[in-house]
Motif scaffolding. Structure first.
Motif, PDB file in Angstrom:
ATOM      1  N   LEU A 206      36.758  40.633  51.899  1.00 29.58           N
ATOM      2  CA  LEU A 206      36.707  40.555  50.519  1.00 29.58           C
ATOM      3  C   LEU A 206      37.437  41.552  50.012  1.00 29.58           C
ATOM      4  O   LEU A 206      36.928  43.180  50.132  1.00 29.58           O
ATOM      5  CB  LEU A 206      35.396  40.440  49.839  1.00 29.58           C
ATOM      6  CG  LEU A 206      35.111  40.430  48.296  1.00 29.58           C
ATOM      7  CD1 LEU A 206      35.854  39.351  48.008  1.00 29.58           C
ATOM      8  CD2 LEU A 206      33.311  40.953  48.176  1.00 29.58           C
ATOM      9  N   VAL A 207      38.519  41.296  48.983  1.00 31.06           N
ATOM     10  CA  VAL A 207      39.556  42.247  48.456  1.00 31.06           C
ATOM     11  C   VAL A 207      39.563  42.254  46.412  1.00 31.06           C
ATOM     12  O   VAL A 207      39.265  43.168  46.218  1.00 31.06           O
ATOM     13  CB  VAL A 207      40.640  42.540  49.375  1.00 31.06           C
ATOM     14  CG1 VAL A 207      40.769  42.887  50.471  1.00 31.06           C
ATOM     15  CG2 VAL A 207      41.205  41.053  48.366  1.00 31.06           C
ATOM     16  N   GLN A 208      38.487  41.391  46.304  1.00 28.23           N
ATOM     17  CA  GLN A 208      38.316  41.773  44.935  1.00 28.23           C
ATOM     18  C   GLN A 208      37.352  40.500  44.248  1.00 28.23           C
ATOM     19  O   GLN A 208      37.435  39.145  45.351  1.00 28.23           O
ATOM     20  CB  GLN A 208      40.176  40.884  44.679  1.00 28.23           C
ATOM     21  CG  GLN A 208      40.446  40.866  42.798  1.00 28.23           C
ATOM     22  CD  GLN A 208      40.428  42.579  42.919  1.00 28.23           C
ATOM     23  OE1 GLN A 208      39.792  42.832  42.056  1.00 28.23           O
ATOM     24  NE2 GLN A 208      42.020  42.716  41.224  1.00 28.23           N
ATOM     25  N   GLU A 209      36.598  40.489  43.564  1.00 31.23           N
ATOM     26  CA  GLU A 209      35.961  39.160  42.480  1.00 31.23           C
ATOM     27  C   GLU A 209      36.036  39.170  41.287  1.00 31.23           C
ATOM     28  O   GLU A 209      36.365  40.076  40.851  1.00 31.23           O
ATOM     29  CB  GLU A 209      34.684  39.127  43.594  1.00 31.23           C
ATOM     30  CG  GLU A 209      34.063  40.264  42.743  1.00 31.23           C
ATOM     31  CD  GLU A 209      32.291  40.229  43.559  1.00 31.23           C
ATOM     32  OE1 GLU A 209      31.443  40.686  43.180  1.00 31.23           O
ATOM     33  OE2 GLU A 209      32.455  39.458  44.621  1.00 31.23           O
ATOM     34  N   LEU A 210      34.999  38.445  40.312  1.00 33.54           N
ATOM     35  CA  LEU A 210      35.327  38.217  39.465  1.00 33.54           C
ATOM     36  C   LEU A 210      34.665  37.143  38.302  1.00 33.54           C
ATOM     37  O   LEU A 210      35.001  35.601  39.478  1.00 33.54           O
ATOM     38  CB  LEU A 210      37.420  38.128  38.906  1.00 33.54           C
ATOM     39  CG  LEU A 210      36.692  37.760  36.926  1.00 33.54           C
ATOM     40  CD1 LEU A 210      36.983  39.728  36.809  1.00 33.54           C
ATOM     41  CD2 LEU A 210      38.587  37.255  36.689  1.00 33.54           C
ATOM     42  N   ILE A 220      45.042  33.301  39.220  1.00 38.37           N
ATOM     43  CA  ILE A 220      44.605  33.738  41.097  1.00 38.37           C
ATOM     44  C   ILE A 220      45.763  33.713  41.234  1.00 38.37           C
ATOM     45  O   ILE A 220      46.668  33.407  41.370  1.00 38.37           O
ATOM     46  CB  ILE A 220      43.636  32.760  41.636  1.00 38.37           C
ATOM     47  CG1 ILE A 220      42.735  32.755  41.293  1.00 38.37           C
ATOM     48  CG2 ILE A 220      43.684  34.320  42.514  1.00 38.37           C
ATOM     49  CD1 ILE A 220      42.048  31.663  42.221  1.00 38.37           C
ATOM     50  N   LEU A 221      46.524  35.536  40.741  1.00 36.92           N
ATOM     51  CA  LEU A 221      48.052  35.887  41.311  1.00 36.92           C
ATOM     52  C   LEU A 221      49.047  36.940  42.150  1.00 36.92           C
ATOM     53  O   LEU A 221      47.272  37.803  41.706  1.00 36.92           O
ATOM     54  CB  LEU A 221      48.750  34.975  39.714  1.00 36.92           C
ATOM     55  CG  LEU A 221      48.323  35.310  38.634  1.00 36.92           C
ATOM     56  CD1 LEU A 221      48.651  36.774  38.620  1.00 36.92           C
ATOM     57  CD2 LEU A 221      48.958  35.036  37.783  1.00 36.92           C
ATOM     58  N   GLN A 222      50.228  36.833  41.888  1.00 41.58           N
ATOM     59  CA  GLN A 222      50.280  38.337  42.061  1.00 41.58           C
ATOM     60  C   GLN A 222      52.058  38.400  40.805  1.00 41.58           C
ATOM     61  O   GLN A 222      52.408  37.593  40.642  1.00 41.58           O
ATOM     62  CB  GLN A 222      51.388  38.158  43.298  1.00 41.58           C
ATOM     63  CG  GLN A 222      52.251  39.089  43.478  1.00 41.58           C
ATOM     64  CD  GLN A 222      51.682  40.488  43.746  1.00 41.58           C
ATOM     65  OE1 GLN A 222      50.580  40.627  43.925  1.00 41.58           O
ATOM     66  NE2 GLN A 222      52.689  41.727  44.111  1.00 41.58           N
ATOM     67  N   PHE A 243      46.245  39.757  42.608  1.00 39.07           N
ATOM     68  CA  PHE A 243      45.800  40.355  44.185  1.00 39.07           C
ATOM     69  C   PHE A 243      46.176  41.780  44.555  1.00 39.07           C
ATOM     70  O   PHE A 243      46.348  42.255  44.238  1.00 39.07           O
ATOM     71  CB  PHE A 243      47.297  39.509  45.149  1.00 39.07           C
ATOM     72  CG  PHE A 243      46.382  38.155  45.186  1.00 39.07           C
ATOM     73  CD1 PHE A 243      45.877  37.696  46.115  1.00 39.07           C
ATOM     74  CD2 PHE A 243      47.646  37.286  44.764  1.00 39.07           C
ATOM     75  CE1 PHE A 243      45.746  35.976  45.970  1.00 39.07           C
ATOM     76  CE2 PHE A 243      47.950  35.645  45.196  1.00 39.07           C
ATOM     77  CZ  PHE A 243      46.898  35.436  45.401  1.00 39.07           C
ATOM     78  N   PRO A 244      45.308  42.295  44.626  1.00 37.88           N
ATOM     79  CA  PRO A 244      45.426  43.451  45.284  1.00 37.88           C
ATOM     80  C   PRO A 244      46.462  44.169  46.001  1.00 37.88           C
ATOM     81  O   PRO A 244      47.443  43.892  46.271  1.00 37.88           O
ATOM     82  CB  PRO A 244      44.176  43.881  45.910  1.00 37.88           C
ATOM     83  CG  PRO A 244      42.946  43.194  45.815  1.00 37.88           C
ATOM     84  CD  PRO A 244      44.251  41.838  45.578  1.00 37.88           C
ATOM     85  N   ARG A 245      47.187  45.548  45.589  1.00 34.46           N
ATOM     86  CA  ARG A 245      48.197  46.286  46.459  1.00 34.46           C
ATOM     87  C   ARG A 245      48.329  46.693  47.747  1.00 34.46           C
ATOM     88  O   ARG A 245      47.115  46.674  48.018  1.00 34.46           O
ATOM     89  CB  ARG A 245      48.488  47.779  46.174  1.00 34.46           C
ATOM     90  CG  ARG A 245      49.355  46.760  44.462  1.00 34.46           C
ATOM     91  CD  ARG A 245      49.274  48.914  43.499  1.00 34.46           C
ATOM     92  NE  ARG A 245      49.896  49.371  44.574  1.00 34.46           N
ATOM     93  CZ  ARG A 245      49.469  50.694  44.468  1.00 34.46           C
ATOM     94  NH1 ARG A 245      49.345  51.115  42.579  1.00 34.46           N
ATOM     95  NH2 ARG A 245      50.165  51.830  44.868  1.00 34.46           N
ATOM     96  N   LEU A 246      48.781  46.309  48.812  1.00 31.50           N
ATOM     97  CA  LEU A 246      48.537  46.283  50.067  1.00 31.50           C
ATOM     98  C   LEU A 246      48.221  47.706  50.057  1.00 31.50           C
ATOM     99  O   LEU A 246      47.124  48.689  51.742  1.00 31.50           O
ATOM    100  CB  LEU A 246      49.473  45.729  50.866  1.00 31.50           C
ATOM    101  CG  LEU A 246      50.010  44.252  50.614  1.00 31.50           C
ATOM    102  CD1 LEU A 246      51.288  44.393  51.389  1.00 31.50           C
ATOM    103  CD2 LEU A 246      48.755  43.240  51.511  1.00 31.50           C
ATOM    104  N   ASP A 247      48.870  49.037  49.896  1.00 35.93           N
ATOM    105  CA  ASP A 247      48.786  50.422  49.798  1.00 35.93           C
ATOM    106  C   ASP A 247      47.327  51.225  49.781  1.00 35.93           C
ATOM    107  O   ASP A 247      47.429  52.278  49.481  1.00 35.93           O
ATOM    108  CB  ASP A 247      49.704  51.083  49.566  1.00 35.93           C
ATOM    109  CG  ASP A 247      49.711  50.751  47.612  1.00 35.93           C
ATOM    110  OD1 ASP A 247      48.701  50.590  47.067  1.00 35.93           O
ATOM    111  OD2 ASP A 247      50.758  51.647  47.215  1.00 35.93           O
ATOM    112  N   THR A 248      45.985  50.499  49.613  1.00 38.86           N
ATOM    113  CA  THR A 248      45.230  50.616  48.410  1.00 38.86           C
ATOM    114  C   THR A 248      43.813  50.259  49.820  1.00 38.86           C
ATOM    115  O   THR A 248      42.883  50.121  49.460  1.00 38.86           O
ATOM    116  CB  THR A 248      44.731  50.126  46.484  1.00 38.86           C
ATOM    117  OG1 THR A 248      44.367  48.183  47.430  1.00 38.86           O
ATOM    118  CG2 THR A 248      45.795  50.761  46.325  1.00 38.86           C
TER     119      THR A 248
END
Length: 391
Positions: A206-210, A220-222, A243-248
């Motif tokens: 799980l990386v993001q929720e709202l 839901i997008l980039q 979508f969260p950044r991959l480097d985080t």
């Protein structure tokens, strides 16, 4: 002095406007006058004509005292939003999404006028009833509610042992014993709880929720919302879950590399929303998107979302019918959770969801809380009956 005329409700006012023939594009769609077409052009269009295209929205603002000609600044977008919100909140109107045409030169929406219905069904062990009355009109009851538009279900045990449960716009009576047949009104009043719980997962993490409650739904997008979506929904009030950044995140190099190739194709994403008759989605991104849920055609093979095509993910009437079967006959729990998978086929019998690169889960909270509320009160009633059974 003559008595002051009572103001018309939205339904009476709108029927009068349709019958007047004063507004271009506002007309009945069937002989029974239960369906009507309302023009829905966005102000950003080059051929937008405020005097004509905003006339109906302006008239409603004037009627409600929200706009005074010559004194207030003209705001066509606000006028349109006000009428749209009034239609969405009213239990007397239901948008017919499949008949609306929003991508044409003269776009319009189609609405159905919902007739008030009362159902009383005799059962072997008593009478179960569904009465459509406003939740806010219930007084002197043990009712739990809040200001977040939640589908709270609560109850009061009557002197005759009968437990009445209240949920938003509906009252469902449970007669003793607990397993008595329960009738649910399938032509239910439009759902007013528009909240969606949206969770995004990277490789099962799980990386993001709202939680979103906008009538416009959730992207839901980039990146940012797709250019041109105003022509579909007017001024966009949709929430955005990026979508969260991959480097985080802590991802293995191979997974991160695969995701970095996939994310650019999801730039315009998908839009998911709750309508009066169900949960819908529309795919805008170039990347493929697959799904699974209550209305999915396949449970063991992929279900692909077509680009720029609205797809219904959950049917509220079907959900209520399945809830009825679950409560009265011990049938399976109605499904309401929707899974999305970006860039990879899904469902996939060869690979679990937790191994997919990017997935999302969409939960309509009205369904979750309605089901859990019924089950909670059924358990409470079982406990309250135990002492009597032991006498």
């Amino acid at each position: 002095m003559e008595p002051k005329e009572s103001p018309m409700r939205l339904r009476e006012w709108l029927i009068a406007q349709i019958d007047s023939g004063k507004y271009a594009g506002l007309s009945w769609e069937n002989e029974g006058k239960t369906l009507f077409k309302i023009p829905w052009k966005h102000a950003a269009k080059q051929d937008y004509r405020q005097n004509e295209d905003a006339a109906l929205f302006k008239a409603w603002a004037v009627y409600k005292g929200k706009y005074r000609e010559g004194r207030d600044r003209a705001d066509p977008s606000a006028w349109k939003t006000r009428l749209r919100c009034a239609l969405n909140k009213s239990s007397e109107f239901q948008e017919v999404s499949e008949r609306s045409q929003l991508d044409i030169s003269e776009p319009y929406k189609v609405y159905r006028i919902v007739e008030e219905t009362h159902i009383h069904t005799n059962t072997e062990s008593g009478v179960s009833s569904v009465r459509g009355r406003a939740f806010t009109d219930v007084h002197d009851q043990d009712v739990v509610h809040d200001n977040s538009n939640n589908s709270r279900v609560s109850g009061e045990k009557q002197a005759d042992g009968r437990l009445e449960l209240y949920s938003n716009n509906n009252v469902v009576g449970f007669d003793r014993p607990v397993n008595v047949s329960v009738t649910l009104l399938t032509a239910w009043y439009p759902i007013s709880d528009l909240r969606l719980l949206v969770c995004v997962f990277y490789h099962g993490q799980l990386v993001q929720e709202l939680i979103t409650s906008s009538p416009e739904g959730c992207f839901i997008l980039q990146g940012s919302a797709p250019v041109g979506n105003e022509r579909i929904y007017g001024p966009c009030g949709a929430h955005t879950l990026s979508f969260p950044r991959l480097d985080t995140l802590s991802l293995s190099p191979g997974i991160a590399e695969a995701m970095s190739r996939l994310l650019p194709h999801l730039e315009k994403g998908v839009l998911v929303w709750v309508a009066p008759d169900g949960v819908y989605i529309k795919r805008f991104c170039q990347g493929r998107v697959y799904w699974n849920g209550p209305l999915a055609l396949h449970q063991q093979q992929p279900n692909k979302l077509e680009r720029e095509k609205t797809c219904r993910l959950l049917d509220i009437n079907v959900f209520l019918q399945e809830l009825q079967q679950h409560l009265q006959a011990g049938g399976p729990r109605p499904r309401y959770v929707i899974d999305l998978c970006f860039g990879e086929e899904f469902p996939d019998k060869n690979q679990p969801k937790s191994k997919k690169l990017i997935t999302a889960q969409v939960v309509p909270l009205f369904a979750k809380e309605l089901l859990e509320g019924f089950q909670k009160h059924e358990a409470e009633l079982n406990l309250s009956l135990k002492p009597e059974a032991q006498k």
